[in-house]
Design a protein around this motif. Structure first.
Motif, PDB file in Angstrom:
ATOM      1  N   MET A   1       0.797  -1.271  -0.002  1.00 48.61           N
ATOM      2  CA  MET A   1       0.080  -0.107   0.108  1.00 48.61           C
ATOM      3  C   MET A   1       0.794   1.345  -0.025  1.00 48.61           C
ATOM      4  O   MET A   1       0.750   2.307  -0.914  1.00 48.61           O
ATOM      5  N   LEU A   2       1.980   1.359   0.698  1.00 48.63           N
ATOM      6  CA  LEU A   2       2.874   2.541   0.899  1.00 48.63           C
ATOM      7  C   LEU A   2       3.261   2.546  -0.590  1.00 48.63           C
ATOM      8  O   LEU A   2       3.665   3.728  -1.012  1.00 48.63           O
ATOM      9  N   PHE A   3       3.811   1.285  -1.248  1.00 46.18           N
ATOM     10  CA  PHE A   3       4.425   1.701  -2.747  1.00 46.18           C
ATOM     11  C   PHE A   3       3.445   2.345  -3.583  1.00 46.18           C
ATOM     12  O   PHE A   3       3.657   3.139  -4.266  1.00 46.18           O
ATOM     13  N   GLU A   4       2.284   1.997  -3.294  1.00 46.83           N
ATOM     14  CA  GLU A   4       1.109   2.537  -4.146  1.00 46.83           C
ATOM     15  C   GLU A   4       1.006   4.014  -3.841  1.00 46.83           C
ATOM     16  O   GLU A   4       0.907   4.715  -4.593  1.00 46.83           O
ATOM     17  N   ALA A   5       0.763   4.282  -2.764  1.00 44.44           N
ATOM     18  CA  ALA A   5       0.557   5.586  -2.107  1.00 44.44           C
ATOM     19  C   ALA A   5       1.843   6.643  -2.578  1.00 44.44           C
ATOM     20  O   ALA A   5       1.648   7.875  -3.096  1.00 44.44           O
ATOM     21  N   ASN A   6       3.287   6.296  -2.515  1.00 47.21           N
ATOM     22  CA  ASN A   6       4.332   6.981  -2.719  1.00 47.21           C
ATOM     23  C   ASN A   6       4.848   6.788  -4.135  1.00 47.21           C
ATOM     24  O   ASN A   6       5.285   7.750  -4.498  1.00 47.21           O
ATOM     25  N   TYR A   7       4.570   5.729  -4.863  1.00 45.45           N
ATOM     26  CA  TYR A   7       5.224   5.611  -6.246  1.00 45.45           C
ATOM     27  C   TYR A   7       4.192   5.251  -7.235  1.00 45.45           C
ATOM     28  O   TYR A   7       4.540   5.189  -8.418  1.00 45.45           O
ATOM     29  N   GLY A   8       3.126   5.002  -6.851  1.00 45.96           N
ATOM     30  CA  GLY A   8       1.993   4.950  -7.854  1.00 45.96           C
ATOM     31  C   GLY A   8       1.843   3.330  -8.216  1.00 45.96           C
ATOM     32  O   GLY A   8       0.969   2.993  -9.243  1.00 45.96           O
ATOM     33  N   TYR A   9       2.878   2.431  -7.953  1.00 47.88           N
ATOM     34  CA  TYR A   9       2.539   0.990  -8.399  1.00 47.88           C
ATOM     35  C   TYR A   9       1.418   0.383  -7.534  1.00 47.88           C
ATOM     36  O   TYR A   9       1.386   0.243  -6.141  1.00 47.88           O
ATOM     37  N   ARG A  10       0.437  -0.086  -8.226  1.00 47.55           N
ATOM     38  CA  ARG A  10      -0.740  -0.505  -7.385  1.00 47.55           C
ATOM     39  C   ARG A  10      -0.562  -1.731  -6.654  1.00 47.55           C
ATOM     40  O   ARG A  10       0.328  -2.557  -6.982  1.00 47.55           O
ATOM     41  N   LYS A  11      -1.227  -1.610  -5.474  1.00 49.89           N
ATOM     42  CA  LYS A  11      -1.022  -2.876  -4.500  1.00 49.89           C
ATOM     43  C   LYS A  11      -1.502  -4.069  -5.203  1.00 49.89           C
ATOM     44  O   LYS A  11      -0.755  -5.072  -4.905  1.00 49.89           O
ATOM     45  N   ASP A  12      -2.490  -4.238  -5.830  1.00 48.58           N
ATOM     46  CA  ASP A  12      -3.208  -5.263  -6.337  1.00 48.58           C
ATOM     47  C   ASP A  12      -2.377  -5.762  -7.470  1.00 48.58           C
ATOM     48  O   ASP A  12      -2.067  -7.015  -7.543  1.00 48.58           O
ATOM     49  N   TRP A  13      -1.614  -4.917  -7.793  1.00 46.17           N
ATOM     50  CA  TRP A  13      -0.432  -5.553  -9.172  1.00 46.17           C
ATOM     51  C   TRP A  13       0.675  -6.350  -8.364  1.00 46.17           C
ATOM     52  O   TRP A  13       1.115  -7.271  -8.476  1.00 46.17           O
ATOM     53  N   ILE A  14       1.266  -5.539  -7.426  1.00 44.57           N
ATOM     54  CA  ILE A  14       2.407  -5.880  -6.725  1.00 44.57           C
ATOM     55  C   ILE A  14       2.019  -7.158  -6.002  1.00 44.57           C
ATOM     56  O   ILE A  14       2.967  -8.362  -6.190  1.00 44.57           O
ATOM     57  N   LEU A  15       0.740  -7.521  -5.476  1.00 46.45           N
ATOM     58  CA  LEU A  15       0.669  -8.340  -4.518  1.00 46.45           C
ATOM     59  C   LEU A  15      -0.051  -9.708  -5.435  1.00 46.45           C
ATOM     60  O   LEU A  15       0.200 -10.934  -5.284  1.00 46.45           O
ATOM     61  N   ASN A  16      -0.749  -9.401  -6.437  1.00 53.53           N
ATOM     62  CA  ASN A  16      -1.582 -10.450  -7.133  1.00 53.53           C
ATOM     63  C   ASN A  16      -1.348 -10.365  -8.903  1.00 53.53           C
ATOM     64  O   ASN A  16      -1.792 -11.100  -9.301  1.00 53.53           O
ATOM     65  N   GLY A  17      -0.423  -9.418  -9.377  1.00 57.21           N
ATOM     66  CA  GLY A  17      -0.468  -9.318 -10.851  1.00 57.21           C
ATOM     67  C   GLY A  17      -1.408  -8.553 -11.504  1.00 57.21           C
ATOM     68  O   GLY A  17      -1.534  -8.830 -12.689  1.00 57.21           O
ATOM     69  N   GLU A  18      -2.242  -8.169 -10.747  1.00 50.85           N
ATOM     70  CA  GLU A  18      -3.741  -7.487 -11.513  1.00 50.85           C
ATOM     71  C   GLU A  18      -3.404  -6.131 -12.047  1.00 50.85           C
ATOM     72  O   GLU A  18      -2.987  -5.410 -11.689  1.00 50.85           O
ATOM     73  N   LEU A  19      -3.586  -6.179 -13.363  1.00 53.25           N
ATOM     74  CA  LEU A  19      -3.316  -4.738 -13.980  1.00 53.25           C
ATOM     75  C   LEU A  19      -4.382  -3.912 -13.725  1.00 53.25           C
ATOM     76  O   LEU A  19      -5.407  -4.303 -13.490  1.00 53.25           O
ATOM     77  N   PRO A  20      -4.166  -2.562 -14.063  1.00 50.97           N
ATOM     78  CA  PRO A  20      -3.015  -2.137 -14.698  1.00 50.97           C
ATOM     79  C   PRO A  20      -1.876  -1.935 -13.488  1.00 50.97           C
ATOM     80  O   PRO A  20      -2.254  -2.172 -12.112  1.00 50.97           O
ATOM     81  N   LYS A  21      -0.644  -1.775 -13.587  1.00 55.74           N
ATOM     82  CA  LYS A  21       0.384  -1.667 -13.118  1.00 55.74           C
ATOM     83  C   LYS A  21       0.471  -0.449 -11.992  1.00 55.74           C
ATOM     84  O   LYS A  21       0.882  -0.780 -10.887  1.00 55.74           O
ATOM     85  N   LYS A  22       0.181   0.500 -12.781  1.00 62.13           N
ATOM     86  CA  LYS A  22       0.161   1.920 -11.717  1.00 62.13           C
ATOM     87  C   LYS A  22      -1.170   2.459 -11.800  1.00 62.13           C
ATOM     88  O   LYS A  22      -2.043   2.032 -12.699  1.00 62.13           O
ATOM     89  N   VAL A  23      -1.310   3.330 -10.692  1.00 65.26           N
ATOM     90  CA  VAL A  23      -2.724   3.994 -10.472  1.00 65.26           C
ATOM     91  C   VAL A  23      -2.918   5.057 -11.587  1.00 65.26           C
ATOM     92  O   VAL A  23      -1.883   5.391 -12.052  1.00 65.26           O
ATOM     93  N   ASP A  24      -3.952   5.331 -11.667  1.00 63.38           N
ATOM     94  CA  ASP A  24      -4.881   6.331 -12.700  1.00 63.38           C
ATOM     95  C   ASP A  24      -4.753   7.387 -11.543  1.00 63.38           C
ATOM     96  O   ASP A  24      -5.755   7.587 -10.864  1.00 63.38           O
ATOM     97  N   SER A  25      -3.922   8.493 -11.806  1.00 60.73           N
ATOM     98  CA  SER A  25      -3.743   9.589 -10.751  1.00 60.73           C
ATOM     99  C   SER A  25      -5.233  10.196 -10.825  1.00 60.73           C
ATOM    100  O   SER A  25      -5.754  10.744  -9.473  1.00 60.73           O
TER     101      SER A  25
END
Length: 128
Positions: A52-76
């Motif tokens: 969740m911190l990687f998502e909040a700070n760098y935009g890489y989605r938690k669901d992508w990191i943990l489960n591989g669910e696309l998209p990789k990065k958040v839509d700001s």
């Protein structure tokens, strides 16, 4: 090595290519540099709060990191709209279902994960 480990290694490689150092990443996430180093070597999976911190700070989605669910990065734009929607509901946590429903789980977090979460909230609010 799990796919989670491959994805976090990919994230860290991309951040390094952008000029981020492990110490900076660790500080921004509220974790140790040793933890970031072990992630970059593929030795450990990341926890949900750290993802969740990687998502909040760098935009890489938690669901992508943990489960591989696309998209990789958040839509700001979508993320900002959601934050604005929640903020308009007021500051009473009981009136925000998304937060109220998380409180029992927050109480069950390991101390390290709890501290990471509190650090993230403080940073978001501009309080250190």
């Amino acid at each position: 090595m799990t796919n989670v480990r491959h994805r976090i290694k990919e994230v860290l490689a991309e951040l390094k290519a952008e000029g981020h150092r492990q110490t900076q990443i660790a500080e921004s996430l509220g974790i140790t540099q040793a933890s970031v180093s072990s992630y970059s070597r593929g030795e450990h999976d990341v926890s949900i709060p750290v993802a969740m911190l990687f998502e909040a700070n760098y935009g890489y989605r938690k669901d992508w990191i943990l489960n591989g669910e696309l998209p990789k990065k958040v839509d700001s734009k979508n993320q900002l709209a959601e934050v604005a929607r929640i903020a308009k509901q007021g500051r009473d946590l009981d009136s925000i279902p998304e937060i109220r429903d998380l409180l029992p789980d927050i109480k069950k977090l390991k101390e390290e994960d709890y501290n990471v979460l509190v650090t993230t909230i403080r940073r978001f609010l501009g309080k250190k």
